[in-house]
Structures are given as structure tokens and as C-alpha cells.
Design a protein around this motif. Sequence first.
Motif, PDB file in Angstrom:
ATOM      1  N   VAL A 292       0.842  -1.181   0.000  1.00 52.47           N
ATOM      2  CA  VAL A 292       0.000   0.000   0.000  1.00 52.47           C
ATOM      3  C   VAL A 292       0.889   1.246   0.000  1.00 52.47           C
ATOM      4  N   CYS A 293       0.429   2.292  -0.656  1.00 49.49           N
ATOM      5  CA  CYS A 293       1.169   3.550  -0.737  1.00 49.49           C
ATOM      6  C   CYS A 293       0.292   4.658  -0.153  1.00 49.49           C
ATOM      7  N   CYS A 294       0.808   5.371   0.853  1.00 52.49           N
ATOM      8  CA  CYS A 294       0.075   6.441   1.528  1.00 52.49           C
ATOM      9  C   CYS A 294       0.685   7.775   1.133  1.00 52.49           C
ATOM     10  N   ARG A 295      -0.158   8.751   0.821  1.00 49.31           N
ATOM     11  CA  ARG A 295       0.314  10.075   0.432  1.00 49.31           C
ATOM     12  C   ARG A 295      -0.301  11.136   1.336  1.00 49.31           C
ATOM     13  N   TRP A 296       0.567  12.036   1.836  1.00 51.99           N
ATOM     14  CA  TRP A 296       0.133  13.136   2.704  1.00 51.99           C
ATOM     15  C   TRP A 296       0.707  14.424   2.146  1.00 51.99           C
ATOM     16  N   LEU A 297      -0.143  15.389   1.929  1.00 50.73           N
ATOM     17  CA  LEU A 297       0.275  16.716   1.500  1.00 50.73           C
ATOM     18  C   LEU A 297       0.205  17.615   2.725  1.00 50.73           C
ATOM     19  N   ALA A 298       1.328  17.710   3.450  1.00 57.86           N
ATOM     20  CA  ALA A 298       1.366  18.417   4.736  1.00 57.86           C
ATOM     21  C   ALA A 298       1.475  19.916   4.527  1.00 57.86           C
TER      22      ALA A 298
END
Length: 160
Positions: free
Chosen positions: A19-25
Motif C-alpha cells: 500500500v502507498c500512503c500520500r500526505w500533502l502536509a
Amino acid sequence: PKVDGEPKPIYQSFRNDRVCCRWLARTTKIFRNDSSDQYKLSQWFKVELNGEELRLRLELRASSSGTGHRMSTFSASGGRGKVLVIFLGGGLPQSFPSLEVKIAVGRGKRRVWKGPQTARLEGAKTRFELDGAEWDLKGARDDDGNHHLPVVVELSTRAA
């Protein structure tokens, strides 16, 4: 913990075991020269891996530039720091013999991948960071005026 209205990270499953998690902080406040922020948290989010539901949170943690309390802030570290993966609800399921973790920050030419490393969360340990991995988080931000920092975490299970 305060998350300043952060959007929830999104995730994409590639296979049952990856799984690949993306966060635009949002990082405008934490990198100001007068900032005393030591960390920034994402909202918690759920992912499914190997048929198990995991509750996660991502954390940006300032690198320490000394021994004093004020020496572990983003302004004191010059924007350098680490990315941590926090496993909520007691860590990894027992059905996971190990977990491969790979982390990147930035976008395009600024994206820097580190890992993979094997996370072994024994006992009560619920946080994982890549050994020896430190990024120029401030330098990896977008130049769009909003100063978003793209963070990508890839998780995959493997047999023992």
C-alpha cells in the motif's frame, strides 16, 4: 494533538501486500524562523494490508540540533527532520511477520526516497522511523506559495 485542519492522507493499494500512503502536509507555520514547533501530525487514517485494517498516522519530527528543549524545533534544525509512521491501536497485527517501509518527501526532482527497511514492532512499540534517515524537509516543499510538503510512505508485508 493539533493537526491544523490537515487533509487526511490518502492511500492506494497495489496488491494485497503493498500500500502507498500520500500526505500533502501544510508546513507554512512550522518552518517560520520564530517557530517553536517540534513535530507535525497528520490526521489518522485507515489502510488495508493483507486483509487487515491498520489505523495510521504520519509525523514530521524536527531533528535535534543540541541538548536543550528549544534545540529540537524545525527553526533550530534549519528545516531538517524525520518522518515517522505511527501505528494506532497497539501496533501491527500478529499475522504480520515483518513490514517493509519506504519513505519519500518532495515532488519531482526534489523527491528523495529512503528505505526500504524492515520494521519489527515488538512489544509495545507503535512508531517506526527509518534508521539514519533525515531529510531537508523545508527544502523539499512545493514552491507554490502554500509550501505544501508531499510525503509518501510505502508499506509492504513479506514472509518471515
